[in-house]
Design a protein around this motif. Sequence first.
Motif, PDB file in Angstrom:
ATOM      1  N   TYR A   2      46.345  41.119  44.552  1.00  0.00           N
ATOM      2  CA  TYR A   2      46.709  42.059  43.570  1.00  0.00           C
ATOM      3  C   TYR A   2      46.572  43.569  44.005  1.00  0.00           C
ATOM      4  O   TYR A   2      47.436  44.219  43.810  1.00  0.00           O
ATOM      5  CB  TYR A   2      45.686  41.679  42.633  1.00  0.00           C
ATOM      6  N   VAL A  56      49.622  46.202  44.320  1.00  0.00           N
ATOM      7  CA  VAL A  56      49.575  47.234  43.352  1.00  0.00           C
ATOM      8  C   VAL A  56      49.558  48.651  43.980  1.00  0.00           C
ATOM      9  O   VAL A  56      50.399  49.677  43.787  1.00  0.00           O
ATOM     10  CB  VAL A  56      48.611  47.285  42.236  1.00  0.00           C
ATOM     11  N   SER A  81      38.954  47.383  41.202  1.00  0.00           N
ATOM     12  CA  SER A  81      39.424  45.946  41.132  1.00  0.00           C
ATOM     13  C   SER A  81      38.095  45.004  41.030  1.00  0.00           C
ATOM     14  O   SER A  81      37.948  44.405  42.155  1.00  0.00           O
ATOM     15  CB  SER A  81      40.680  45.684  42.236  1.00  0.00           C
ATOM     16  N   THR A 117      40.078  47.139  36.592  1.00  0.00           N
ATOM     17  CA  THR A 117      40.893  45.650  36.305  1.00  0.00           C
ATOM     18  C   THR A 117      39.905  44.440  36.441  1.00  0.00           C
ATOM     19  O   THR A 117      39.264  44.549  37.498  1.00  0.00           O
ATOM     20  CB  THR A 117      42.001  45.200  37.248  1.00  0.00           C
TER      21      THR A 117
END
Length: 190
Positions: free
Chosen positions: A18, A22, A98, A122
């Motif tokens: 991820y 990103v 994150s 996130t």
Amino acid sequence: MRIAWLGKKSPFCGNVSYGLAVTEALKERGHGISFIHFDTPERFDRAEPDQESSGNLEPEVALPYLMKSQMYTIPSPRASRELRESLERFQPDLVHASLTLSPLDFRLPELCQQLGVPLVATFHPPFDAGLRNITAGGQQLTYQLYASSLAKFDRVVVFSELQAELLIRLGVAKNTLAVIPNGVDPNIWR
């Protein structure tokens, strides 16, 4: 925009994929990324600006740790100071974390508030509303532990409405949460 991204590069897991995907997409859109992660500091000792990134500084900082696993990292005593110094040096427009990474997660809201930088997270912990076993108990505990800290973030990205509903019940304001389901880049996975 300059973004300080706190994430993982190892050991490999979905959070690593991820973060790398990103941040690469953000770079392609012209944003400067400062990637901060736990690793052996000697490997990434205060990186110099990348001269081929169209003027964007892209330093990478390795925070020292005592123990690191796929689930969680225990930072060394000096990691908090190094994180603060890195953010002061980078002067990002935004910090993105994150989560979950380490106990430093809980210090981020106060640190970013002191530095006057918006903080977005996130929130990645597994979630299954249907489970009724010890795994589900661990998931619930993680959400309960993080909720009061997440309530202090400017925005929190979660992957489902069920996750958002649980965090709202635990005290995170609805307008803090953004539900963005996990996606697949069809250009990679065709």
